[in-house]
Structure formats: structure tokens, C-alpha cells
Design a protein around this motif. Structure first.
Motif, PDB file in Angstrom:
ATOM      1  N   MET A 260       0.838  -1.190   0.000  1.00  0.00           N
ATOM      2  CA  MET A 260       0.000   0.000   0.000  1.00  0.00           C
ATOM      3  C   MET A 260       0.873   1.241   0.000  1.00  0.00           C
ATOM      4  SD  MET A 260      -3.529  -0.200   2.106  1.00  0.00           S
ATOM      5  CE  MET A 260      -2.836  -0.221   3.730  1.00  0.00           C
ATOM      6  N   LEU A 261       0.495   2.196  -0.838  1.00  0.00           N
ATOM      7  CA  LEU A 261       1.144   3.495  -0.889  1.00  0.00           C
ATOM      8  C   LEU A 261       0.144   4.537  -0.413  1.00  0.00           C
ATOM      9  CD1 LEU A 261       3.550   5.326  -1.779  1.00  0.00           C
ATOM     10  CD2 LEU A 261       2.441   5.427  -4.032  1.00  0.00           C
ATOM     11  N   GLN A 262       0.421   5.150   0.739  1.00  0.00           N
ATOM     12  CA  GLN A 262      -0.476   6.146   1.324  1.00  0.00           C
ATOM     13  C   GLN A 262       0.201   7.515   1.313  1.00  0.00           C
ATOM     14  OE1 GLN A 262      -1.037   3.146   4.713  1.00  0.00           O
ATOM     15  NE2 GLN A 262      -2.784   4.522   5.013  1.00  0.00           N
ATOM     16  N   MET A 263      -0.566   8.527   0.942  1.00  0.00           N
ATOM     17  CA  MET A 263      -0.024   9.883   0.847  1.00  0.00           C
ATOM     18  C   MET A 263      -1.050  10.887   1.362  1.00  0.00           C
ATOM     19  SD  MET A 263       1.646   9.705  -2.988  1.00  0.00           S
ATOM     20  CE  MET A 263       0.159   9.075  -3.763  1.00  0.00           C
ATOM     21  N   THR A 264      -0.562  11.938   1.975  1.00  0.00           N
ATOM     22  CA  THR A 264      -1.415  13.057   2.329  1.00  0.00           C
ATOM     23  C   THR A 264      -0.769  14.327   1.802  1.00  0.00           C
ATOM     24  OG1 THR A 264      -2.660  14.124   4.119  1.00  0.00           O
ATOM     25  CG2 THR A 264      -0.381  13.499   4.606  1.00  0.00           C
ATOM     26  N   GLY A 265      -1.602  15.278   1.367  1.00  0.00           N
ATOM     27  CA  GLY A 265      -1.030  16.488   0.794  1.00  0.00           C
ATOM     28  C   GLY A 265      -2.088  17.481   0.370  1.00  0.00           C
ATOM     29  N   LYS A 266      -1.679  18.393  -0.513  1.00  0.00           N
ATOM     30  CA  LYS A 266      -2.522  19.506  -0.953  1.00  0.00           C
ATOM     31  C   LYS A 266      -3.063  19.255  -2.359  1.00  0.00           C
ATOM     32  CE  LYS A 266      -1.968  22.457   2.546  1.00  0.00           C
ATOM     33  NZ  LYS A 266      -1.133  21.671   3.431  1.00  0.00           N
ATOM     34  N   ARG A 281     -11.789  11.455 -22.139  1.00  0.00           N
ATOM     35  CA  ARG A 281     -13.032  11.428 -21.350  1.00  0.00           C
ATOM     36  C   ARG A 281     -13.026  12.379 -20.157  1.00  0.00           C
ATOM     37  NH1 ARG A 281     -14.199   5.421 -19.596  1.00  0.00           N
ATOM     38  NH2 ARG A 281     -11.982   5.540 -19.104  1.00  0.00           N
ATOM     39  N   ALA A 282     -11.900  13.019 -19.839  1.00  0.00           N
ATOM     40  CA  ALA A 282     -11.851  13.883 -18.657  1.00  0.00           C
ATOM     41  C   ALA A 282     -12.690  15.140 -18.863  1.00  0.00           C
ATOM     42  CB  ALA A 282     -10.419  14.267 -18.342  1.00  0.00           C
ATOM     43  N   GLU A 283     -13.410  15.537 -17.815  1.00  0.00           N
ATOM     44  CA  GLU A 283     -14.180  16.782 -17.836  1.00  0.00           C
ATOM     45  C   GLU A 283     -13.464  17.903 -17.101  1.00  0.00           C
ATOM     46  OE1 GLU A 283     -18.762  15.225 -18.256  1.00  0.00           O
ATOM     47  OE2 GLU A 283     -18.020  15.689 -16.238  1.00  0.00           O
ATOM     48  N   ARG A 284     -12.560  17.548 -16.217  1.00  0.00           N
ATOM     49  CA  ARG A 284     -11.761  18.498 -15.447  1.00  0.00           C
ATOM     50  C   ARG A 284     -10.596  17.720 -14.851  1.00  0.00           C
ATOM     51  NH1 ARG A 284     -16.188  16.839 -13.527  1.00  0.00           N
ATOM     52  NH2 ARG A 284     -17.349  18.426 -14.655  1.00  0.00           N
ATOM     53  N   LEU A 285      -9.682  18.421 -14.196  1.00  0.00           N
ATOM     54  CA  LEU A 285      -8.519  17.778 -13.596  1.00  0.00           C
ATOM     55  C   LEU A 285      -8.345  18.247 -12.160  1.00  0.00           C
ATOM     56  CD1 LEU A 285      -5.883  18.406 -16.450  1.00  0.00           C
ATOM     57  CD2 LEU A 285      -7.292  16.356 -16.156  1.00  0.00           C
ATOM     58  N   TRP A 286      -7.585  17.487 -11.397  1.00  0.00           N
ATOM     59  CA  TRP A 286      -7.087  17.991 -10.119  1.00  0.00           C
ATOM     60  C   TRP A 286      -5.647  17.536  -9.929  1.00  0.00           C
ATOM     61  CZ3 TRP A 286      -6.507  14.170  -6.145  1.00  0.00           C
ATOM     62  CH2 TRP A 286      -7.230  12.985  -6.311  1.00  0.00           C
ATOM     63  N   ARG A 287      -4.898  18.384  -9.264  1.00  0.00           N
ATOM     64  CA  ARG A 287      -3.488  18.093  -9.004  1.00  0.00           C
ATOM     65  C   ARG A 287      -3.293  17.834  -7.506  1.00  0.00           C
ATOM     66  NH1 ARG A 287      -1.183  19.317 -13.892  1.00  0.00           N
ATOM     67  NH2 ARG A 287      -1.642  21.352 -14.831  1.00  0.00           N
ATOM     68  N   PHE A 288      -2.460  16.847  -7.228  1.00  0.00           N
ATOM     69  CA  PHE A 288      -2.173  16.476  -5.850  1.00  0.00           C
ATOM     70  C   PHE A 288      -0.677  16.570  -5.613  1.00  0.00           C
ATOM     71  CE2 PHE A 288      -0.858  13.057  -2.890  1.00  0.00           C
ATOM     72  CZ  PHE A 288      -1.495  13.494  -1.739  1.00  0.00           C
ATOM     73  N   THR A 289      -0.299  17.354  -4.599  1.00  0.00           N
ATOM     74  CA  THR A 289       1.103  17.494  -4.211  1.00  0.00           C
ATOM     75  C   THR A 289       1.324  16.743  -2.905  1.00  0.00           C
ATOM     76  OG1 THR A 289       1.235  19.683  -5.242  1.00  0.00           O
ATOM     77  CG2 THR A 289       2.958  19.100  -3.658  1.00  0.00           C
ATOM     78  N   PRO A 290       2.019  15.595  -2.938  1.00  0.00           N
ATOM     79  CA  PRO A 290       2.229  14.831  -1.711  1.00  0.00           C
ATOM     80  C   PRO A 290       3.147  15.571  -0.740  1.00  0.00           C
ATOM     81  CG  PRO A 290       2.959  13.591  -3.657  1.00  0.00           C
ATOM     82  CD  PRO A 290       2.627  14.964  -4.098  1.00  0.00           C
ATOM     83  N   GLU A 291       2.786  15.541   0.538  1.00  0.00           N
ATOM     84  CA  GLU A 291       3.609  16.154   1.576  1.00  0.00           C
ATOM     85  C   GLU A 291       4.185  15.115   2.538  1.00  0.00           C
ATOM     86  OE1 GLU A 291       1.647  20.568   1.880  1.00  0.00           O
ATOM     87  OE2 GLU A 291       0.767  18.979   3.117  1.00  0.00           O
ATOM     88  N   GLU A 292       3.457  14.017   2.709  1.00  0.00           N
ATOM     89  CA  GLU A 292       3.939  12.911   3.537  1.00  0.00           C
ATOM     90  C   GLU A 292       3.555  11.616   2.836  1.00  0.00           C
ATOM     91  OE1 GLU A 292       3.684  11.249   8.154  1.00  0.00           O
ATOM     92  OE2 GLU A 292       2.768  13.168   7.604  1.00  0.00           O
ATOM     93  N   ILE A 293       4.513  10.717   2.702  1.00  0.00           N
ATOM     94  CA  ILE A 293       4.332   9.491   1.922  1.00  0.00           C
ATOM     95  C   ILE A 293       4.728   8.300   2.789  1.00  0.00           C
ATOM     96  CG2 ILE A 293       5.057   8.211  -0.137  1.00  0.00           C
ATOM     97  CD1 ILE A 293       5.837  11.058  -1.291  1.00  0.00           C
ATOM     98  N   VAL A 294       3.864   7.282   2.795  1.00  0.00           N
ATOM     99  CA  VAL A 294       4.161   6.054   3.534  1.00  0.00           C
ATOM    100  C   VAL A 294       3.945   4.872   2.601  1.00  0.00           C
ATOM    101  CG1 VAL A 294       3.681   4.641   5.561  1.00  0.00           C
ATOM    102  CG2 VAL A 294       3.352   7.135   5.673  1.00  0.00           C
ATOM    103  N   LEU A 295       5.017   4.162   2.297  1.00  0.00           N
ATOM    104  CA  LEU A 295       4.932   2.935   1.512  1.00  0.00           C
ATOM    105  C   LEU A 295       4.983   1.759   2.480  1.00  0.00           C
ATOM    106  CD1 LEU A 295       4.888   1.458  -1.221  1.00  0.00           C
ATOM    107  CD2 LEU A 295       7.392   1.542  -1.187  1.00  0.00           C
ATOM    108  N   ARG A 296       3.966   0.916   2.445  1.00  0.00           N
ATOM    109  CA  ARG A 296       3.850  -0.185   3.399  1.00  0.00           C
ATOM    110  C   ARG A 296       3.859  -1.518   2.654  1.00  0.00           C
ATOM    111  NH1 ARG A 296      -1.434   0.856   6.378  1.00  0.00           N
ATOM    112  NH2 ARG A 296      -0.695  -0.876   7.669  1.00  0.00           N
ATOM    113  N   PRO A 297       5.030  -2.136   2.506  1.00  0.00           N
ATOM    114  CA  PRO A 297       5.117  -3.415   1.787  1.00  0.00           C
ATOM    115  C   PRO A 297       4.317  -4.511   2.493  1.00  0.00           C
ATOM    116  CG  PRO A 297       7.294  -2.416   2.077  1.00  0.00           C
ATOM    117  CD  PRO A 297       6.342  -1.650   2.943  1.00  0.00           C
TER     118      PRO A 297
END
Length: 310
Positions: A260-266, A281-297
Motif C-alpha cells: 500500500m502506498l499512502q499519501m497526504t497532501g494539498k 473522457r476527462a471533464e476536469r482535472l485535479w493536481r495532488f502534491t504529496p507532503e507525507e508518503i508512507v509505503l507499506r510493503p
């Protein structure tokens, strides 16, 4: 055929959701469905659905105000609804899961029950009542169903006892490494959590499914994710939350390894950009800037097999 609008029900939409609905000219049209189908209790089919599931997607907010999405697995029956307003969840605390910090007594939480082999999904949000470390109850604030769009057909099987945690350590980072990039760039599915604090003082958390063809999320050289928003139910729960509170928590699953790859950000929502046309098919976009990342093998005891593509 839609039932007649329940006049005794108040509109569930907050200012962000209404702004998104107005942006595509459906605010008046969505008033009736909102009052009819977003309820403060689970219908019988939802109460029967959650106990069948071997995993659930959760959205929670930690003490810093950061929102996290996570996936937790247990043998079917770990969720039960003794009454329409309550969902009981038997899940042990998990210190390795950054979302667990937002699952204290009195915390707001979001839940998505999703059955990949049938493409069924139902959502709810509410408030936790916790008396011990092994279980909690959720008193329902909102409950509603979702259509099966963009869900890849998969079946799952346990590869170990779900009560046995992995021995592999989590990897914490402030930026995406090559391994995390590969997970995102190869994904056809992820889940996103968001939240708002409403005018009445209540916190409302949401967690939602996002799907497309493998690689539908683009990762820039700067580590910023660009996500297409495809046609949907016009509720705009996620993007409406973003307009009010531009924070997100994302979780990507490697369905073959259980990572699992978990991220929190703006987040930034793009309603009008030339780049929208570069996503089919996209009607709009959003951008995500990760601030904290946790990779859990090996975080999940389940493995999934893909049956078809969209």
C-alpha cells in the motif's frame, strides 16, 4: 424512476458541492436526488452488503488536520449493522497505518464498501464511538450508493491470516521515489479521502474510488500527480470538499503484492485548462502534491486477480 423528493429532508450538499454542481449547470437537478438518496441511515441492502466484505476503505483525519485514506482487511463478518443508524466494525488498532491516528472516540470517519468482483459500492460517513482497541461503532451521518462506473473487475483471496501483521517495515518519505512512482504509473485504481468542517461544527469526511485504464494518473517530474475527473454521478463529494478544504489523502494498492502506498497532501482543482483535452473522457482535472508518503510493503493479507479491463 426517482421517488418524489422527500420534503422533510434537508439538502445534504455543502457550499463546495453546490459550487461544483453549478459549474456544470446541475445544481437544481441534483437537489432532489440529494434529499432522496443521501440518508442518515443505511437501507437494508447496505446493511446486508457490508458484512459480506473482506476489506473496507476508510478515510480519517489525524490530529494535525491531515487526511489519510487506507484499506483494512479482515474475514467477512467483521462489519455488522445492528440497526440502520449504526455500523459495527471489528478492526484492531494498527500503529503502522497513518490513518489509524484519526480513529479515536468522537472522530469523524468515512467508509467505502466496495466489492470489486461485482462492481458494487456503498458509502457512508459518520462519527466513531470507541470503547476498546479492537472495535468501534460508526453512527451514520450520511449513507448512499454509487454506480459501478470505472471499477475494474477483480477477485480476492487471503494469503495469510488477516490477524497476522506483516513483518516488513514501512518506508516514510517526503517525496516519491522510483518504487512509489511505478505503483502510481501502473495503477488502474486508487482511493481518495477528503473532508470539510461544516457550518454546524460537524466534520464530514469522505472516501471515494477512482478508476481508469492503467496509467490514468500522471506523475510529473516534480512529483505532482495530475488526476482526470471523468463523468460521474454529479454529487461532486470529493471535488466539492477540495474547493472548501484543499487537502487529500490517497491510497494506491499493488493488487499482486499487497503493498500500500499512502499519501497526504494539498490539492488544486482545474475546471478550465488546455491540459484537460489531453486526458481522454476527462471533464476536469485535479493536481495532488504529496507532503507525507508512507509505503507499506505487504500491508494487506489479500491478493487480487484481474478479470477484465475497462
Amino acid at each position: 424512476m426517482l421517488e418524489q423528493t422527500r420534503q422533510d429532508a434537508t439538502s445534504p450538499w455543502h457550499v463546495g458541492e453546490l459550487a461544483m454542481q453549478r459549474s456544470v449547470g446541475v445544481a437544481e437537478r441534483m437537489d432532489g436526488p440529494g434529499r432522496n438518496f443521501v440518508r442518515k441511515a443505511m437501507p437494508e441492502q447496505h446493511r446486508a452488503f457490508f458484512p459480506m466484505l473482506p476489506f473496507v476503505v476508510l478515510g480519517a483525519v489525524d490530529a494535525k488536520g491531515d487526511v489519510w485514506a487506507t484499506v483494512r482487511a479482515e474475514r467477512p463478518g467483521f462489519m455488522a449493522s445492528p440497526e440502520p443508524e449504526i455500523l459495527e466494525v471489528r478492526l484492531p488498532r494498527d500503529a503502522a497505518d497513518p490513518a489509524d491516528a484519526g480513529m479515536e472516540d468522537g472522530d469523524a470517519i468515512a467508509m467505502l464498501g466496495i466489492q470489486l468482483e461485482t462492481r458494487r459500492r456503498n458509502r457512508l460517513n459518520g462519527v466513531i464511538h470507541r470503547t476498546d482497541a479492537g472495535a468501534f461503532q460508526v453512527r451514520v451521518g450520511q449513507s448512499f450508493g454509487n454506480c459501478p462506473q470505472y471499477i475494474q473487475l477483480r477477485s480476492s483471496a487471503f494469503v495469510r491470516d488477516p490477524d497476522m501483521s506483516t513483518t516488513m517495515p514501512s518506508i516514510h518519505s517526503g517525496q516519491l521515489d522510483d518504487r512509489a512512482r511505478r505503483v502510481i504509473e501502473g495503477a488502474d485504481t486508487f482511493f481518495v479521502a477528503s473532508y470539510v468542517d461544516r457550518d454546524n461544527g460537524e466534520r464530514q469526511v469522505d472516501v471515494s474510488h477512482r478508476g481508469g485504464n492503467a496509467g490514468f494518473v500522471r506523475v510529473g517530474a516534480d512529483g505532482v500527480l495530475t488526476v482526470p475527473d471523468f463523468p460521474g454521478n454529479r454529487f461532486f463529494n470529493t471535488l466539492g470538499n477540495f474547493l472548501v478544504n484543499p487537502k487529500a489523502g490517497l491510497v494506491f494498492i499493488d493488487f499482486e503484492s499487497g503493498d500500500m502506498l499512502q499519501m497526504t497532501g494539498k490539492v488544486e482543482v482545474l475546471l478550465d485548462s488546455p491540459e484537460i483535452a489531453t486526458f481522454q473522457r476527462a471533464e476536469r482535472l485535479w493536481r495532488f502534491t504529496p507532503e507525507e508518503i508512507v509505503l507499506r510493503p505487504d500491508a494487506l493479507p489479500l491478493r487480487w486477480s484481474l478479470h477484465s479491463n475497462l
